[in-house]
Design a protein around this motif. Sequence first.
Motif, short mmCIF file in Angstrom:
data_model
loop_
_atom_site.label_atom_id
_atom_site.label_comp_id
_atom_site.label_asym_id
_atom_site.label_seq_id
_atom_site.Cartn_x
_atom_site.Cartn_y
_atom_site.Cartn_z
N GLU A 1 0.81 -1.23 0.00
CA GLU A 1 0.00 0.00 0.00
C GLU A 1 0.84 1.27 0.00
OE1 GLU A 1 -3.64 0.17 2.38
OE2 GLU A 1 -3.26 -1.93 2.89
N ALA A 2 1.99 1.23 0.65
CA ALA A 2 2.83 2.44 0.74
C ALA A 2 3.38 2.84 -0.63
CB ALA A 2 3.99 2.20 1.71
N SER A 3 3.87 1.87 -1.41
CA SER A 3 4.43 2.19 -2.72
C SER A 3 3.41 2.06 -3.85
CB SER A 3 5.64 1.29 -3.00
OG SER A 3 5.23 -0.06 -3.07
N ARG A 4 2.22 1.52 -3.53
CA ARG A 4 1.15 1.33 -4.50
C ARG A 4 1.57 0.38 -5.62
NH1 ARG A 4 -2.92 4.07 -3.02
NH2 ARG A 4 -4.08 4.21 -4.93
N LEU A 5 2.29 -0.69 -5.23
CA LEU A 5 2.78 -1.68 -6.18
C LEU A 5 2.24 -3.07 -5.86
CD1 LEU A 5 6.59 -0.77 -6.27
CD2 LEU A 5 4.88 -0.18 -7.97
N VAL A 6 1.95 -3.82 -6.92
CA VAL A 6 1.68 -5.25 -6.77
C VAL A 6 3.02 -5.94 -7.01
CG1 VAL A 6 0.42 -7.25 -7.64
CG2 VAL A 6 -0.68 -5.02 -7.61
N THR A 7 3.49 -6.70 -6.02
CA THR A 7 4.80 -7.32 -6.09
C THR A 7 4.70 -8.83 -5.87
OG1 THR A 7 5.20 -6.97 -3.73
CG2 THR A 7 5.95 -5.25 -5.22
N VAL A 8 5.77 -9.54 -6.22
CA VAL A 8 5.84 -10.97 -5.99
C VAL A 8 6.18 -11.21 -4.52
CG1 VAL A 8 7.09 -13.10 -6.55
CG2 VAL A 8 6.53 -11.47 -8.37
N ASP A 9 5.38 -12.02 -3.85
CA ASP A 9 5.59 -12.34 -2.44
C ASP A 9 6.31 -13.67 -2.28
OD1 ASP A 9 5.30 -12.02 0.37
OD2 ASP A 9 3.46 -13.20 0.37
N LYS A 10 5.92 -14.67 -3.07
CA LYS A 10 6.53 -16.00 -2.98
C LYS A 10 6.37 -16.69 -4.32
CE LYS A 10 6.36 -20.32 -0.27
NZ LYS A 10 7.32 -20.95 -1.07
N VAL A 11 7.39 -17.48 -4.67
CA VAL A 11 7.36 -18.26 -5.90
C VAL A 11 7.57 -19.72 -5.53
CG1 VAL A 11 8.51 -18.65 -8.10
CG2 VAL A 11 8.27 -16.34 -7.25
N GLY A 12 6.71 -20.58 -6.04
CA GLY A 12 6.83 -22.02 -5.78
C GLY A 12 7.54 -22.69 -6.93
N GLY A 13 8.56 -23.46 -6.63
CA GLY A 13 9.34 -24.16 -7.64
C GLY A 13 8.53 -25.23 -8.36
N PRO A 14 9.10 -25.82 -9.41
CA PRO A 14 8.37 -26.81 -10.20
C PRO A 14 8.01 -28.07 -9.41
CG PRO A 14 10.65 -26.65 -10.94
CD PRO A 14 10.44 -25.57 -9.94
N GLY A 15 8.76 -28.37 -8.35
CA GLY A 15 8.47 -29.55 -7.54
C GLY A 15 7.44 -29.31 -6.46
N GLU A 16 7.08 -28.05 -6.23
CA GLU A 16 6.08 -27.74 -5.21
C GLU A 16 4.69 -27.86 -5.82
OE1 GLU A 16 7.02 -24.55 -2.36
OE2 GLU A 16 8.71 -24.10 -3.69
N GLY A 17 3.71 -28.01 -4.96
CA GLY A 17 2.35 -28.21 -5.44
C GLY A 17 1.32 -27.38 -4.71
N TYR A 18 0.09 -27.85 -4.79
CA TYR A 18 -1.03 -27.13 -4.20
C TYR A 18 -0.88 -26.95 -2.69
CZ TYR A 18 -5.57 -26.03 -2.41
OH TYR A 18 -6.58 -25.44 -1.71
N ASP A 19 -0.40 -27.98 -2.00
CA ASP A 19 -0.27 -27.89 -0.54
C ASP A 19 0.67 -26.77 -0.12
OD1 ASP A 19 -2.06 -29.98 -0.14
OD2 ASP A 19 -0.48 -31.50 -0.20
N GLU A 20 1.76 -26.61 -0.85
CA GLU A 20 2.71 -25.53 -0.55
C GLU A 20 2.09 -24.16 -0.84
OE1 GLU A 20 5.02 -29.21 -1.01
OE2 GLU A 20 3.56 -28.28 -2.31
#
Length: 143
Positions: A40-59
């Motif tokens: 909200e401070a910078s008014r930007l949508v940013t990446v918070d977390k990226v799941g690798g190819p081996g990760e799935g729905y549970d992660e």
Amino acid sequence: MAMDFKMATTGMWVTDECKTSFMEMKWKKVHRFIVFKIDEASRLVTVDKVGGPGEGYDELAASLPPDDCRYAVFDFDFVTTDNCKKSKIFLIAWSPSASRIREKMLYATSKEGLRRALEGIHYDMQATDPTEMGMDVIKDRAK
């Protein structure tokens, strides 16, 4: 940092990192999911977390905070009844009941702008608790 797309209704900007990460997920399959947040401070949508190819729905489900809103894109791979491999990308708007009302409103009004910035999303869904975005719901929508 160059901004790629402005969301007209809320004045939020989608960063290039968001779009680049999404394209890597969509075309190169290097990510299974991406979680975005609004600063909200910078008014930007940013990446918070990226799941690798081996990760799935549970992660993905575990990476969504119980009291903060987030957006997530999930690359769901499945096999059709005709034995054909398919992939569908879901945009999930996560707005848990415990989050602030102002935050819920901000995320709700910014969702369509993010969807336009990330070309190639097949389905979108709104979830306030994990049961509304369960794997059974995703499988049902992908058919």
